[in-house]
Design a protein around this motif. Structure first.
Motif, PDB file in Angstrom:
ATOM      1  N   ALA A   1     -16.584  -4.003  13.616  1.00  0.00           N
ATOM      2  CA  ALA A   1     -16.750  -3.576  12.230  1.00  0.00           C
ATOM      3  C   ALA A   1     -16.439  -2.085  12.129  1.00  0.00           C
ATOM      4  O   ALA A   1     -16.965  -1.272  12.892  1.00  0.00           O
ATOM      5  N   GLY A   2     -15.588  -1.723  11.208  1.00  0.00           N
ATOM      6  CA  GLY A   2     -15.161  -0.347  11.074  1.00  0.00           C
ATOM      7  C   GLY A   2     -14.010   0.019  11.983  1.00  0.00           C
ATOM      8  O   GLY A   2     -13.529   1.149  11.959  1.00  0.00           O
ATOM      9  N   ASP A   3     -13.545  -0.946  12.780  1.00  0.00           N
ATOM     10  CA  ASP A   3     -12.423  -0.739  13.714  1.00  0.00           C
ATOM     11  C   ASP A   3     -11.185  -1.349  13.075  1.00  0.00           C
ATOM     12  O   ASP A   3     -11.067  -2.566  12.984  1.00  0.00           O
ATOM     13  N   VAL A   4     -10.260  -0.519  12.604  1.00  0.00           N
ATOM     14  CA  VAL A   4      -9.094  -1.035  11.885  1.00  0.00           C
ATOM     15  C   VAL A   4      -7.831  -1.002  12.729  1.00  0.00           C
ATOM     16  O   VAL A   4      -6.741  -1.277  12.239  1.00  0.00           O
ATOM     17  N   GLY A   5      -7.953  -0.703  14.032  1.00  0.00           N
ATOM     18  CA  GLY A   5      -6.758  -0.599  14.841  1.00  0.00           C
ATOM     19  C   GLY A   5      -6.769  -1.394  16.117  1.00  0.00           C
ATOM     20  O   GLY A   5      -5.826  -1.342  16.878  1.00  0.00           O
ATOM     21  N   PHE A   6      -7.812  -2.121  16.381  1.00  0.00           N
ATOM     22  CA  PHE A   6      -7.943  -2.809  17.666  1.00  0.00           C
ATOM     23  C   PHE A   6      -7.274  -4.172  17.609  1.00  0.00           C
ATOM     24  O   PHE A   6      -7.867  -5.161  17.224  1.00  0.00           O
ATOM     25  N   GLY A   7      -6.015  -4.218  17.992  1.00  0.00           N
ATOM     26  CA  GLY A   7      -5.327  -5.502  18.130  1.00  0.00           C
ATOM     27  C   GLY A   7      -5.318  -6.359  16.886  1.00  0.00           C
ATOM     28  O   GLY A   7      -5.252  -7.580  16.966  1.00  0.00           O
ATOM     29  N   ASN A   8      -5.419  -5.751  15.705  1.00  0.00           N
ATOM     30  CA  ASN A   8      -5.424  -6.499  14.444  1.00  0.00           C
ATOM     31  C   ASN A   8      -6.586  -7.473  14.370  1.00  0.00           C
ATOM     32  O   ASN A   8      -6.508  -8.516  13.728  1.00  0.00           O
TER      33      ASN A   8
ATOM     34  N   GLY B   1     -11.735   2.988   5.195  1.00  0.00           N
ATOM     35  CA  GLY B   1     -11.336   3.673   6.408  1.00  0.00           C
ATOM     36  C   GLY B   1     -12.122   3.181   7.608  1.00  0.00           C
ATOM     37  O   GLY B   1     -13.032   2.352   7.491  1.00  0.00           O
ATOM     38  N   GLY B   2     -11.754   3.681   8.761  1.00  0.00           N
ATOM     39  CA  GLY B   2     -12.438   3.271   9.978  1.00  0.00           C
ATOM     40  C   GLY B   2     -11.929   4.046  11.169  1.00  0.00           C
ATOM     41  O   GLY B   2     -11.309   5.108  11.025  1.00  0.00           O
ATOM     42  N   THR B   3     -12.169   3.504  12.334  1.00  0.00           N
ATOM     43  CA  THR B   3     -11.739   4.149  13.568  1.00  0.00           C
ATOM     44  C   THR B   3     -10.451   3.523  14.075  1.00  0.00           C
ATOM     45  O   THR B   3     -10.117   2.385  13.739  1.00  0.00           O
ATOM     46  N   VAL B   4      -9.734   4.280  14.907  1.00  0.00           N
ATOM     47  CA  VAL B   4      -8.609   3.708  15.633  1.00  0.00           C
ATOM     48  C   VAL B   4      -9.125   2.633  16.569  1.00  0.00           C
ATOM     49  O   VAL B   4      -8.563   1.550  16.694  1.00  0.00           O
ATOM     50  N   SER B   5     -10.226   2.917  17.249  1.00  0.00           N
ATOM     51  CA  SER B   5     -10.884   1.939  18.107  1.00  0.00           C
ATOM     52  C   SER B   5     -12.316   2.373  18.335  1.00  0.00           C
ATOM     53  O   SER B   5     -12.574   3.518  18.710  1.00  0.00           O
TER      54      SER B   5
ATOM     55  N   LYS C   1      -7.925  12.804  15.309  1.00  0.00           N
ATOM     56  CA  LYS C   1      -9.241  12.197  15.366  1.00  0.00           C
ATOM     57  C   LYS C   1      -9.155  10.677  15.460  1.00  0.00           C
ATOM     58  O   LYS C   1      -8.182  10.068  15.061  1.00  0.00           O
ATOM     59  N   ASN C   2     -10.215  10.120  15.987  1.00  0.00           N
ATOM     60  CA  ASN C   2     -10.325   8.667  16.116  1.00  0.00           C
ATOM     61  C   ASN C   2     -10.748   8.076  14.777  1.00  0.00           C
ATOM     62  O   ASN C   2     -11.809   7.481  14.649  1.00  0.00           O
TER      63      ASN C   2
ATOM     64  N   ASP D   1       2.233   3.198   1.108  1.00  0.00           N
ATOM     65  CA  ASP D   1       2.461   2.792   2.492  1.00  0.00           C
ATOM     66  C   ASP D   1       1.145   2.400   3.156  1.00  0.00           C
ATOM     67  O   ASP D   1       0.076   2.910   2.787  1.00  0.00           O
ATOM     68  N   PRO D   2       1.214   1.528   4.157  1.00  0.00           N
ATOM     69  CA  PRO D   2       0.004   1.235   4.926  1.00  0.00           C
ATOM     70  C   PRO D   2      -0.378   2.430   5.784  1.00  0.00           C
ATOM     71  O   PRO D   2       0.438   3.317   6.050  1.00  0.00           O
ATOM     72  N   ARG D   3      -1.630   2.452   6.232  1.00  0.00           N
ATOM     73  CA  ARG D   3      -2.069   3.533   7.101  1.00  0.00           C
ATOM     74  C   ARG D   3      -1.451   3.393   8.491  1.00  0.00           C
ATOM     75  O   ARG D   3      -1.324   2.286   9.013  1.00  0.00           O
ATOM     76  N   SER D   4      -1.076   4.513   9.066  1.00  0.00           N
ATOM     77  CA  SER D   4      -0.593   4.528  10.443  1.00  0.00           C
ATOM     78  C   SER D   4      -1.791   4.390  11.367  1.00  0.00           C
ATOM     79  O   SER D   4      -2.803   5.080  11.206  1.00  0.00           O
ATOM     80  N   VAL D   5      -1.682   3.476  12.320  1.00  0.00           N
ATOM     81  CA  VAL D   5      -2.783   3.210  13.244  1.00  0.00           C
ATOM     82  C   VAL D   5      -2.271   3.396  14.664  1.00  0.00           C
ATOM     83  O   VAL D   5      -1.373   2.667  15.107  1.00  0.00           O
TER      84      VAL D   5
END
Length: 912
Positions: free
Chosen positions: A794-801, A831-835, A846-847, A879-883
């Protein structure tokens, strides 16, 4: 538009007009509200924003984040629309049509056990009910996350049709659909017939087949950020940094030497040697910039999809005691997309070139001889692999309903569903023949032949020059890159009978029950060519294909069930208790593979005053393993993972997946509690707020390769046993990812649904104003494997979709006046974290990922029996967010964001 209304609000209004109301989530036909939250979307709302499919409309709802669909892009083999409720996985959402289970329709070669909702007759759908809580006791296995029930308009009279065309502002991803539906009565109204036909097509949107730098369908997709171990890690330094222009450094188109004295030598298109730039911040297989492969441009933003569906239903009322019906459904779909690239080093490091290879440049050979080297390893990539899927689904059902005595009713049906599918891959490698082809030498007569041909002149081997960038010849493709095919046949037979009616009356109302029995049998057979079933002599792993080795599969199971439900009005018309109603349900299921399983639900609805209702429910739910999860043989693929035991370097590895006949059913425990507000002093206002908590144990899943490696490093000895390493170098060779009953999966959060509707006047012109806000807050989405710490997505928007932001929302404002209707719709992805697994990265990188918004505008105009409409989706071309990613999955999260950009849809509907 996929806005939602609280079904409880609808039911309260309808209760004054009808004595019996059937609400999805309950088997009891009653005017009393069910305690389980249900979201209803009617047909006008579904069509309002001109979606290409009914799934596209539903996927706008925050509860369906992470659904898998062709329009969501990304490299995958999913050939259809698979709804993912609560981000708990498509296999944990039960899909119904008029309350009846639909057969699974996943294509061969991809995860089986999911229902592709594309084949549902969208034009006849009256409403879609979504139960956002456990419902296994009411409907059976798979309803752990909830139920999506498509309710058809069986009484439709007349003829209606629609035609629609869409295109992006960049002139790509053209799509269209058209359909015709009708219904009418016969035999003085005792009989009724329905039919529907729909055809749709959407173009693929992909980058350049060879992913040359900058060749991408969108500017933001030209390159992606990378997340790599910090080469300067130490006191005061973060463990990870983000880098621009992520490249897979070891696999240029021309090839590069990865061992020995000639290390770092690349090859021009014609095979001549040249120096190679590995880029900066090299981390195993990835780096920033350089001459390597950028995965971002070639990842599909949308898969190509063509589908045709047809539906027919005929019913006849023989008497008030019996109405019988028969239905037929048919669907055929074709899905096409690029799914990734082939790499020689991922086939096996042992596929090297000998010093006497006929194609080696003299300068490279000289260096090898001077250093006593007999072979060199070459890293190289090839054109993108292409996948095409053809799927046909058929369903026939016979059933009936009627009254028995008094107010008692009966229902019964039997259905058979059948699915045939084929998956065709182009660009994959027969690794056995490929190894022979690249081992090319000079024959005594000076010609270049395969070494194997010297001892076996009739072996048919076709030599291939691995060095350079030349197109394969027809003969080379036929020899080591033949077409790969998977074919599957699945069937489902179900039968069910139930009765419902009042038992007795109390001061608070009638106590009603429903009870019934059911039977279901699932079968699956999957066929493939011989290579997928061979043991690879170079890796020792199952399958001789470079990727997607899935051997033949066959299996079946059946289940016998009995269920009952009771609706009990307890109190009414008392101080502070306008009404208090209880609901209980229980189901016993006997599986041929895992034995008996009991599921249940208990809930209550309390209305202290008019316009206010509190509701709560608790349930025990279950999901039995599918045929694929039980019986799949071992199969292998490819992956790039970070290896904590080798400095967190990104390295290639071979994942090996398999079924597990010892799997037990998943067990889910769900709790919901909420309030529904419809104050009489604010006409047109309605709101519902519901808390949910779902915990699933014995979770049937496969950890992805990275999770397996990470949790092994975190101390899970059981998962370390699944990682095979080279005994000399300690490098990862393969990672087994079998289906397992993992420890747990849990999620919790809050759903919000607020709406306001009123008549307004602007000058002399009157109209109807509608406001709606629909949002979901996900507090946690946690997986936990034995011996490993919990991992929260939860809050992780970049971990392997696979993660979800804490907040997602859908808001809209619409105005209808005369023949005109205007609608503005806003999507929000928080928003969220990269991981969440990475606690710190380089300052300035930043993460974190910021929130994303995009807007849709729709205008409609009625002209007699016709309606013209136009939609501009993503009006401001957001555009989508860059992750940043630690793998090669691309520059963004394709499931969360809109990746197509601004696009236009225009169409017309008619109804007679």
């Amino acid at each position: 538009m996929a806005q939602a209304q609280s079904v409880q609000a609808q039911a309260e209004g309808a209760a004054t007009q009808a004595s019996d109301i059937v609400v999805t989530g309950s088997r009891v036909a009653t005017a009393v509200n069910a305690p389980t939250p249900v979201t209803t979307v009617d047909t006008e709302q579904l069509a309002a924003s001109s979606p290409t499919t009914i799934a596209d409309a539903l996927n706008q709802l925050p509860a369906f984040a992470n659904s898998q669909a062709p329009t969501k892009g990304g490299s995958s083999l999913y050939g259809g629309n698979f709804l993912n409720l609560r981000s708990l996985g498509p296999g944990r959402s039960l899909i119904l049509l008029d309350g009846q289970r639909l057969p699974t329709t996943s294509p061969a070669g991809s995860p089986v056990g999911f229902v592709n909702v594309d084949w549902i007759p969208a034009a006849l759908v009256k409403q879609v009910d979504t139960v956002t809580g456990g419902a296994s006791a009411a409907y059976g296995s798979d309803a752990v996350a909830g139920v999506v029930n498509f309710v058809l308009d069986h009484d439709f009279e007349g003829l209606k049709g629609e035609a629609q065309y869409g295109i992006t502002s960049r002139g790509d991803n053209q799509n269209y659909k058209f359909g015709l539906s009708g219904g009418g009565s016969f035999a003085d109204g005792r009989g009724h017939v329905l039919f529907s036909f729909e055809h749709a097509k959407s173009d693929e949107l992909n980058g350049d087949p060879k992913n040359r730098p900058g060749k991408a369908p969108r500017d933001w997709a030209r390159s992606g950020r990378g997340l790599i171990p910090n080469p300067n890690a130490g006191p005061g330094q973060p463990a990870y940094i983000t880098i621009p222009d992520l490249r897979v450094s070891a696999f240029p188109l021309g090839g590069v030497v990865l061992s020995g004295a000639a290390f770092g030598t690349t090859f021009t298109p014609d095979g001549a040697s040249a120096p190679y730039d590995f880029g900066t911040n090299v981390s195993g297989a990835v780096a920033s910039g350089g001459g390597g492969y950028s995965p971002a441009p070639g990842i599909p933003l949308a898969n190509g999809l063509t589908r045709t569906s047809a539906y027919g239903r005929v019913s006849y009322e023989f008497s008030e005691h019996a109405t019988l019906y028969a239905t037929l459904m048919y669907s055929r779909g074709n899905n096409a997309a690029g799914i990734g690239h082939a790499f020689t080093a991922l086939i096996s490091p042992s596929l090297s070139l000998s010093v006497d290879n006929a194609y080696l440049p003299d300068d490279v050979r000289t260096k090898m001889l001077a250093n006593g080297e007999q072979a060199v390893i070459i890293g190289k990539r090839f054109d993108q692999l292409r996948a095409e899927q053809n799927n046909t689904a058929e369903r026939m059902s016979l059933g009936g309903d009627g009254e028995i005595a008094g107010n008692w009713k009966w229902q019964a049906h039997v259905q058979r569903g059948r699915v045939t599918s084929e998956t065709i891959l182009d660009g994959n490698f027969d690794t056995i023949n490929f190894a022979k082809a690249i081992d090319a030498v000079r024959a005594p007569d000076g010609t270049i032949v395969c070494r194997s041909t010297l001892t076996s002149p009739t072996d048919g081997c076709v030599p291939y020059n691995l060095l350079g960038d030349r197109p394969l010849t027809t003969e080379q493709r036929a020899y080591f890159q033949p077409t790969q095919e998977y074919r599957g046949k699945g069937s489902q037979v179900t039968a069910e009978a139930s009765v419902s009616g009042p038992l007795f009356s109390t001061r608070a109302g009638e106590v009603s029950i429903a009870a019934g029995v059911g039977y279901r049998k699932e079968k699956l057979k999957q066929f493939t060519n011989q290579l997928a079933g061979l043991t690879n002599p170079f890796t020792g792993l199952p399958g001789a294909w470079a990727f997607l080795n899935q051997p033949a599969l066959a299996g079946s199971f059946d289940v016998k069930e009995a269920f009952a439900e009771a609706q009990v009005p307890l109190l009414s018309d008392l101080p502070a208790v306008r009404s208090l109603d209880l609901n209980f349900a229980v189901r016993y299921s006997d599986y041929s593979t895992s034995g008996g399983q009991t599921t249940w639900k208990a809930g209550a609805v309390w209305s202290p005053v008019e316009g206010v209702r509190f509701r709560a429910s608790k349930s025990r739910d279950a999901r039995a393993p599918s045929v694929t999860e039980l019986f799949s043989p071992s199969s292998s693929g490819f992956a790039i993972v970070r290896d904590p035991q080798n400095g967190n370097q990104s390295v290639p590895a071979i994942p090996v997946q398999s079924g597990n006949a010892q799997l037990m059913p998943e067990v889910g425990k769900t709790f919901t509690a909420g309030v529904v507000l419809q104050p009489s002093f604010v006409p047109g206002f309605a709101a519902s707020i519901d808390y949910y908590r779902v915990k699933i144990t014995n979770v049937i899943s496969t950890l992805n390769p990275q999770q397996t490696v990470d949790q092994c490093a975190a101390g899970s000895a059981a998962l370390c046993d699944l990682v095979t390493r080279d005994p000399t170098t300690n490098a990862i060779v393969s990672i087994r990812t079998p289906f397992l009953n993992l420890s747990s999966l849990r999620t919790s959060g809050i759903d919000f649904d607020v709406s306001y509707r009123r008549n307004v006047n602007f000058g002399s012109q009157g109209g109807i104003l509608n406001l709606r806000l629909f949002a979901t807050y996900v507090h946690d989405l946690v997986t936990e494997a034995p011996g490993s710490p919990a991992f929260d997505l939860a809050g992780d928007v970049g971990f392997g979709n696979e993660g979800v932001p804490h907040w997602t929302g859908l808001g809209s404002i619409s105005y209808e006046t005369g023949p005109w209707a205007f609608q503005l719709q806003e999507h929000y992805v928080g928003g969220g974290t990269v991981s969440n697994a990475l606690l710190s990265v380089r300052p300035g990188s930043k993460n974190e990922v910021k929130a994303n918004w995009w807007t849709d505008l729709t205008i409609r105009r009625s002209i007699g029996t016709f309606e013209l409409y136009g939609t501009v989706a993503n009006l401001f071309d957001q555009d989508p967010r860059s992750v940043a990613t630690a793998s090669i999955s691309g520059p963004t999260n394709y499931r969360l964001y809109d990746t197509l950009g601004r696009r236009f849809v225009a169409g017309a509907r008619f109804k007679f």
